[in-house]
Motif scaffolding. Structure first.
Motif, PDB file in Angstrom:
ATOM      1  N   ALA A 160      63.143  46.745   7.480  1.00 50.14           N
ATOM      2  CA  ALA A 160      62.042  46.578   6.534  1.00 50.14           C
ATOM      3  C   ALA A 160      62.531  46.038   5.194  1.00 50.14           C
ATOM      4  CB  ALA A 160      61.336  47.917   6.327  1.00 50.14           C
ATOM      5  N   PRO A 170      63.733  43.393  12.433  1.00 49.51           N
ATOM      6  CA  PRO A 170      62.891  44.586  12.402  1.00 49.51           C
ATOM      7  C   PRO A 170      63.119  45.401  11.126  1.00 49.51           C
ATOM      8  CG  PRO A 170      64.783  44.964  13.819  1.00 49.51           C
ATOM      9  CD  PRO A 170      64.860  43.521  13.373  1.00 49.51           C
ATOM     10  N   GLY A 184      63.824  55.711   9.520  1.00 45.25           N
ATOM     11  CA  GLY A 184      64.520  54.995   8.447  1.00 45.25           C
ATOM     12  C   GLY A 184      63.532  54.436   7.430  1.00 45.25           C
ATOM     13  N   SER A 185      62.321  54.103   7.884  1.00 47.63           N
ATOM     14  CA  SER A 185      61.294  53.620   6.946  1.00 47.63           C
ATOM     15  C   SER A 185      60.879  54.721   5.971  1.00 47.63           C
ATOM     16  CB  SER A 185      60.061  53.125   7.704  1.00 47.63           C
ATOM     17  OG  SER A 185      60.381  52.058   8.550  1.00 47.63           O
ATOM     18  N   ASP A 228      56.827  54.411  17.528  1.00 45.96           N
ATOM     19  CA  ASP A 228      57.413  53.438  16.611  1.00 45.96           C
ATOM     20  C   ASP A 228      58.689  52.812  17.170  1.00 45.96           C
ATOM     21  OD1 ASP A 228      58.731  52.049  14.622  1.00 45.96           O
ATOM     22  OD2 ASP A 228      58.473  53.515  13.054  1.00 45.96           O
ATOM     23  N   ARG A 255      77.458  57.084  15.024  1.00 41.56           N
ATOM     24  CA  ARG A 255      76.438  56.106  15.417  1.00 41.56           C
ATOM     25  C   ARG A 255      77.081  54.960  16.218  1.00 41.56           C
ATOM     26  NH1 ARG A 255      71.566  55.982  11.092  1.00 41.56           N
ATOM     27  NH2 ARG A 255      71.396  58.218  10.884  1.00 41.56           N
ATOM     28  N   HIS A 280      74.222  48.786   2.875  1.00 45.10           N
ATOM     29  CA  HIS A 280      75.456  49.072   2.138  1.00 45.10           C
ATOM     30  C   HIS A 280      76.441  47.972   2.477  1.00 45.10           C
ATOM     31  CE1 HIS A 280      74.226  53.098   0.938  1.00 45.10           C
ATOM     32  NE2 HIS A 280      73.598  53.138   2.097  1.00 45.10           N
ATOM     33  N   PRO A 329      68.551  54.638  14.629  1.00 49.37           N
ATOM     34  CA  PRO A 329      67.625  54.772  15.753  1.00 49.37           C
ATOM     35  C   PRO A 329      67.003  53.450  16.206  1.00 49.37           C
ATOM     36  CG  PRO A 329      67.278  56.539  14.184  1.00 49.37           C
ATOM     37  CD  PRO A 329      68.277  55.611  13.556  1.00 49.37           C
ATOM     38  N   VAL A 330      66.560  52.610  15.267  1.00 48.12           N
ATOM     39  CA  VAL A 330      65.941  51.334  15.650  1.00 48.12           C
ATOM     40  C   VAL A 330      66.969  50.454  16.355  1.00 48.12           C
ATOM     41  CG1 VAL A 330      64.963  49.186  14.733  1.00 48.12           C
ATOM     42  CG2 VAL A 330      64.140  51.391  13.884  1.00 48.12           C
ATOM     43  N   GLY A 387      58.548  41.236  11.472  1.00 49.73           N
ATOM     44  CA  GLY A 387      57.227  41.862  11.468  1.00 49.73           C
ATOM     45  C   GLY A 387      57.282  43.364  11.676  1.00 49.73           C
ATOM     46  N   GLN A 388      56.284  44.027  11.118  1.00 51.17           N
ATOM     47  CA  GLN A 388      56.030  45.393  11.560  1.00 51.17           C
ATOM     48  C   GLN A 388      55.620  45.243  13.030  1.00 51.17           C
ATOM     49  OE1 GLN A 388      56.606  47.952   9.695  1.00 51.17           O
ATOM     50  NE2 GLN A 388      56.339  47.358   7.558  1.00 51.17           N
ATOM     51  N   THR A 389      55.966  46.210  13.832  1.00 50.67           N
ATOM     52  CA  THR A 389      55.784  46.053  15.283  1.00 50.67           C
ATOM     53  C   THR A 389      54.302  46.012  15.674  1.00 50.67           C
ATOM     54  OG1 THR A 389      57.826  47.226  15.537  1.00 50.67           O
ATOM     55  CG2 THR A 389      56.458  47.035  17.507  1.00 50.67           C
ATOM     56  N   HIS A 430      62.976  54.703   2.913  1.00 48.26           N
ATOM     57  CA  HIS A 430      62.653  53.746   1.844  1.00 48.26           C
ATOM     58  C   HIS A 430      61.650  54.368   0.861  1.00 48.26           C
ATOM     59  CE1 HIS A 430      64.788  51.123   4.468  1.00 48.26           C
ATOM     60  NE2 HIS A 430      63.775  50.707   5.189  1.00 48.26           N
ATOM     61  N   VAL A 445      68.704  46.967   9.788  1.00 50.69           N
ATOM     62  CA  VAL A 445      69.111  47.743   8.603  1.00 50.69           C
ATOM     63  C   VAL A 445      68.017  47.663   7.534  1.00 50.69           C
ATOM     64  CG1 VAL A 445      70.846  48.010   6.789  1.00 50.69           C
ATOM     65  CG2 VAL A 445      71.551  47.312   9.099  1.00 50.69           C
ATOM     66  N   ASP A 501      78.104  48.891  12.242  1.00 53.54           N
ATOM     67  CA  ASP A 501      77.727  49.990  11.337  1.00 53.54           C
ATOM     68  C   ASP A 501      79.024  50.529  10.748  1.00 53.54           C
ATOM     69  OD1 ASP A 501      76.518  52.494  10.193  1.00 53.54           O
ATOM     70  OD2 ASP A 501      74.822  52.009  11.485  1.00 53.54           O
TER      71      ASP A 501
HETATM   72  N1  NAD Z   1      59.595  46.507  11.854  1.00 55.77           N
HETATM   73  C1  NAD Z   1      59.129  47.721  12.078  1.00 55.77           C
HETATM   74  O1  NAD Z   1      58.016  47.872  12.569  1.00 55.77           O
HETATM   75  C2  NAD Z   1      59.987  48.900  11.786  1.00 55.77           C
HETATM   76  C3  NAD Z   1      59.749  50.122  12.418  1.00 55.77           C
HETATM   77  C4  NAD Z   1      60.634  51.181  12.198  1.00 55.77           C
HETATM   78  C5  NAD Z   1      61.694  51.013  11.332  1.00 55.77           C
HETATM   79  N2  NAD Z   1      61.864  49.824  10.704  1.00 55.77           N
HETATM   80  C6  NAD Z   1      63.003  49.596   9.797  1.00 55.77           C
HETATM   81  O2  NAD Z   1      64.191  49.472  10.571  1.00 55.77           O
HETATM   82  C7  NAD Z   1      65.313  49.809   9.750  1.00 55.77           C
HETATM   83  C8  NAD Z   1      66.213  50.787  10.499  1.00 55.77           C
HETATM   84  O3  NAD Z   1      65.540  52.009  10.733  1.00 55.77           O
HETATM   85  P1  NAD Z   1      66.375  53.279  11.253  1.00 55.77           P
HETATM   86  O4  NAD Z   1      65.404  54.378  11.489  1.00 55.77           O
HETATM   87  O5  NAD Z   1      67.282  52.888  12.342  1.00 55.77           O
HETATM   88  O6  NAD Z   1      67.176  53.596   9.891  1.00 55.77           O
HETATM   89  P2  NAD Z   1      68.574  54.269   9.497  1.00 55.77           P
HETATM   90  O7  NAD Z   1      68.570  54.315   8.014  1.00 55.77           O
HETATM   91  O8  NAD Z   1      68.818  55.524  10.246  1.00 55.77           O
HETATM   92  O9  NAD Z   1      69.668  53.221  10.002  1.00 55.77           O
HETATM   93  C9  NAD Z   1      70.167  52.165   9.253  1.00 55.77           C
HETATM   94  C10 NAD Z   1      71.628  51.983   9.646  1.00 55.77           C
HETATM   95  O10 NAD Z   1      72.127  50.807   9.024  1.00 55.77           O
HETATM   96  C11 NAD Z   1      73.475  51.038   8.685  1.00 55.77           C
HETATM   97  N3  NAD Z   1      73.908  50.045   7.700  1.00 55.77           N
HETATM   98  C12 NAD Z   1      73.799  50.065   6.346  1.00 55.77           C
HETATM   99  N4  NAD Z   1      74.336  48.958   5.820  1.00 55.77           N
HETATM  100  C13 NAD Z   1      74.808  48.218   6.845  1.00 55.77           C
HETATM  101  C14 NAD Z   1      75.495  46.967   6.925  1.00 55.77           C
HETATM  102  N5  NAD Z   1      75.818  46.277   5.833  1.00 55.77           N
HETATM  103  N6  NAD Z   1      75.834  46.501   8.159  1.00 55.77           N
HETATM  104  C15 NAD Z   1      75.539  47.203   9.290  1.00 55.77           C
HETATM  105  N7  NAD Z   1      74.892  48.405   9.265  1.00 55.77           N
HETATM  106  C16 NAD Z   1      74.537  48.887   8.060  1.00 55.77           C
HETATM  107  C17 NAD Z   1      73.468  52.465   8.180  1.00 55.77           C
HETATM  108  O11 NAD Z   1      74.763  53.041   8.161  1.00 55.77           O
HETATM  109  C18 NAD Z   1      72.523  53.147   9.185  1.00 55.77           C
HETATM  110  O12 NAD Z   1      73.224  53.688  10.293  1.00 55.77           O
HETATM  111  C19 NAD Z   1      64.728  50.353   8.455  1.00 55.77           C
HETATM  112  O13 NAD Z   1      64.708  49.328   7.482  1.00 55.77           O
HETATM  113  C20 NAD Z   1      63.305  50.702   8.826  1.00 55.77           C
HETATM  114  O14 NAD Z   1      62.438  50.667   7.726  1.00 55.77           O
HETATM  115  C21 NAD Z   1      61.039  48.784  10.916  1.00 55.77           C
END
Ligand code: NAD
Ligand code: ZN
Ligand code: ZN
Length: 390
Positions: free
Chosen positions: A311, A309, A39-40, A169, A222, A267, A196-197, A334-336, A43, A262, A217
């Protein structure tokens, strides 16, 4: 070699680029066998992250086989199978010594750009903009791994790539997200997102003692996966008001812990703040669509914890700090700190407590990665997680 390169918003291509070489005695070169799309990465694909340059190689969830090591890397040798964490950490600065690996002080050569933007620079990350180091990523045939004596986790067993890949990750990320909630036995944990996260955070919340997990979601498959694979209760935010539903489900008290999985591209259906975010981000007046963090603050029970988590990039507005303060909430983010979690979580996989491959829906060769980015972004074809096999 072939590598997946960023060329602009919505434009990634497989290019032929020079093979990476050892540049420092602590480097290793890895031949990639599997690499996730995160998901990152979206972005970056969607143009949310500043300081990207045409030709930057993406990817930060890689694993593979060591083909060469620098003279100071004594823990790895040619032929070792390794998972590479997305954070690059030196292993011996003030922050690494506190196991705050994603805050490493020595791994971002462009720390000054990050310092100007954020006050201090976090660690360098693979495939994640020039502000965070300009390091080539792992959606490629080969990868240069700096500080290879600290980052890569050796896989000695014959567990298949798909079972261990997400130690790079999202499994540690979901786990740290749940740990940051300081869950007490029986707590209700609400998780925004079923990507996934979030799926990893849900599993981890159970491992850490949650009594109830509620996942939010709007993507049916999902939500179904969260129900089926992890026994989460679910809310579809297209059909229900999330605040009303969560209060109803918790008898007006609100969830004890709220996880925002998210981040900056939320959205929301018809909510005023989300409409404003969309309009402002379209004309570059804001960097983030921060609906989820606002909603989590409103929904969380008094004295509860919000773990982020997801971003964020810049300076989103209309965050209800008044509610945050008066309700006595705690927020952790935080980033992990990857290197803190990789070994213990590998042990959980080896012990059969979890098989993180349950989220994989798509497996593609590198040449099909550009199309897979679109499928993953648009949540088409039931796509939840893509693994690239170069
Ligand atoms: N902190 C870290 O180290 C780290 C590591 C990996 C990913 N991330 C971040 O984690 C986030 C999720 O990653 P991912 O791979 O699961 O991404 P992804 O884009 O597959 O999942 C995001 C989900 O959020 C849902 N969503 C959108 N708006 C929403 C709302 N208003 N309410 C509820 N759900 C909503 C989407 O439908 C989607 O299923 C991203 O921002 C990513 O950058 C952070
Ligand atoms: Zn990631
Ligand atoms: Zn360090």
């Amino acid at each position: 070699m072939k590598a997946l390169c960023w060329h602009g918003t919505g434009d990634v291509r497989v290019d032929t680029v020079p093979d990476p070489r050892i540049q420092h005695p602590r480097d290793a070169i890895i031949r990639i066998t599997a690499s996730g799309i995160c998901g990152s990465d979206l972005h970056l694909f969607d143009g949310f992250m500043p300081t990207m340059e045409k030709g930057d190689i993406l990817g930060h969830e890689p694993m593979g086989v060591v083909v060469e090591v620098g003279t100071e890397v004594t823990n790895l040798k040619k032929g070792d199978r390794v998972v590479v964490p997305f954070t690059i950490s030196c292993g011996n600065c003030y922050f690494c010594n506190k196991t705050l690996y994603s805050c490493c002080d020595n791994s971002n050569p462009n720390a000054e750009i990050a310092r100007k933007a954020m006050g201090h620079s976090p660690a360098g990350l693979f495939g994640f903009s020039h502000m965070l180091g300009g390091f080539a990523g792992g959606q490629a045939e080969f990868l240069r791994v700096p500080f290879a004596d600290v980052g890569p986790l050796k896989i000695d067993s014959d567990l298949p790539d798909e079972k261990v890949l997400f130690l790079s990750d999202i499994f540690p990320t979901g786990y740290m997200a749940a740990e940051n909630c300081d869950i007490e036995d029986g707590d209700t944990v609400a998780v925004w997102g079923c990507g996934p996260v979030a799926q990893m955070a849900i599993k981890s919340a159970w491992m850490l003692g949650a009594g109830r997990v509620i996942a939010i979601d709007r993507v049916p498959e999902r939500l179904q996966l969260a129900q089926r694979a992890s026994k989460a209760e679910t809310i579809n935010f297209d059909n229900d008001d999330v605040y009303d539903r969560l209060q109803e489900m918790t008898k007006g008290r609100g969830p004890d812990c709220c996880i925002d999985a998210v981040g900056c591209e939320a959205h929301a259906t018809g909510s005023f703040d989300a409409i404003m975010d969309k309009a402002k981000s379209a004309v570059m007046l804001t960097t983030d669509r921060a609906h989820v963090i606002r909603e989590a603050i409103k929904c969380c029970r008094k004295g509860g914890t919000i773990s982020v988590p997801g971003a964020y990039v810049g300076t989103p507005d209309k965050i209800p700090l008044g509610a945050f303060m008066n309700k006595g909430l705690t927020m952790k983010s935080g980033q992990t700190h990857m290197q803190r979690y990789m070994k213990p979580l590998l042990q959980k996989i080896e012990a059969g407590e979890i098989d993180p491959s349950f989220i994989i829906t798509h497996r593609v060769p590198l040449v099909e990665a550009p199309a897979a980015y679109k499928t993953f972004r648009d949540k088409e074809d039931g796509c939840i997680k893509v693994v690239i096999k170069p």
